[in-house]
Design a protein around this motif. Structure first.
Motif, PDB file in Angstrom:
ATOM      1  N   GLN A  38       0.861  -1.014   0.042  1.00  0.00           N
ATOM      2  CA  GLN A  38       0.038   0.031   0.032  1.00  0.00           C
ATOM      3  C   GLN A  38       0.802   1.218   0.065  1.00  0.00           C
ATOM      4  O   GLN A  38       1.657   1.318   0.632  1.00  0.00           O
ATOM      5  CB  GLN A  38      -0.873  -0.131   1.276  1.00  0.00           C
ATOM      6  CG  GLN A  38      -1.819   1.159   1.123  1.00  0.00           C
ATOM      7  CD  GLN A  38      -3.194   1.058   2.139  1.00  0.00           C
ATOM      8  OE1 GLN A  38      -3.001   0.243   3.044  1.00  0.00           O
ATOM      9  NE2 GLN A  38      -4.385   1.617   1.942  1.00  0.00           N
ATOM     10  N   GLU A  43      -5.000   2.391  -2.869  1.00  0.00           N
ATOM     11  CA  GLU A  43      -5.675   1.186  -2.227  1.00  0.00           C
ATOM     12  C   GLU A  43      -4.419   0.148  -1.965  1.00  0.00           C
ATOM     13  O   GLU A  43      -3.713   0.126  -2.730  1.00  0.00           O
ATOM     14  CB  GLU A  43      -6.811   0.769  -2.931  1.00  0.00           C
ATOM     15  CG  GLU A  43      -7.876   1.802  -2.994  1.00  0.00           C
ATOM     16  CD  GLU A  43      -8.992   1.065  -3.648  1.00  0.00           C
ATOM     17  OE1 GLU A  43     -10.151   1.731  -3.537  1.00  0.00           O
ATOM     18  OE2 GLU A  43      -9.108   0.117  -4.170  1.00  0.00           O
ATOM     19  N   ARG A  44      -4.742  -0.959  -1.043  1.00  0.00           N
ATOM     20  CA  ARG A  44      -3.871  -1.979  -1.081  1.00  0.00           C
ATOM     21  C   ARG A  44      -4.089  -2.603  -2.250  1.00  0.00           C
ATOM     22  O   ARG A  44      -5.051  -2.851  -2.676  1.00  0.00           O
ATOM     23  CB  ARG A  44      -4.383  -2.890   0.251  1.00  0.00           C
ATOM     24  CG  ARG A  44      -3.562  -3.870   0.562  1.00  0.00           C
ATOM     25  CD  ARG A  44      -4.261  -4.592   1.877  1.00  0.00           C
ATOM     26  NE  ARG A  44      -5.635  -5.099   1.442  1.00  0.00           N
ATOM     27  CZ  ARG A  44      -6.639  -5.328   2.439  1.00  0.00           C
ATOM     28  NH1 ARG A  44      -5.855  -5.249   3.561  1.00  0.00           N
ATOM     29  NH2 ARG A  44      -7.587  -5.820   1.885  1.00  0.00           N
TER      30      ARG A  44
END
Length: 119
Positions: A38, A43-44
């Protein structure tokens, strides 16, 4: 039950790092393990994973051919060898158990290890 990611650091573009995911208190041999990252404001995303059944591996397209995930059962560790690092790879990298059907992590989520790539 914890997984600890380590091995991050600062490298120049094109350089390499090897991340380690070490288990404490149990054997991770039969578990599917994933690496996630991340970056700030993003976003991850799942980077790579290794199956607990047959050690088959999977990679996101952006890292195919550059990253290699592997398992060393004797050391109770899963590695992520990262070659040809690019500034876009900079992020905090986490390892976790992964549900291979959904691609989602589950269980303990540690602090991760920072990877910084200078251009």
């Amino acid at each position: 039950v914890q997984l600890q990611a380590s091995g991050g650091g600062l490298v120049q573009s094109g350089g390499s790092l090897r991340l380690s995911c070490t288990a404490s208190g149990f054997s991770l041999e039969s578990y599917a393990i994933g690496w996630f990252r991340q970056a700030p404001g993003k976003e991850r995303e799942a980077v790579s994973c290794i199956s607990g059944e047959d050690d088959s591996t999977h990679y996101r397209d952006a890292v195919k051919g550059r990253f290699t995930i592997s398992r060393d059962s004797a050391r109770n560790t899963v590695y992520l060898q990262m070659n040809g690092l690019e500034p876009e790879d900079a992020a905090v990298y986490h390892c976790s158990f992964i549900d291979l059907k959904s691609g989602r992590p589950y269980g303990y989520w540690g602090q991760g290890t920072q990877v910084t790539v200078s251009s």
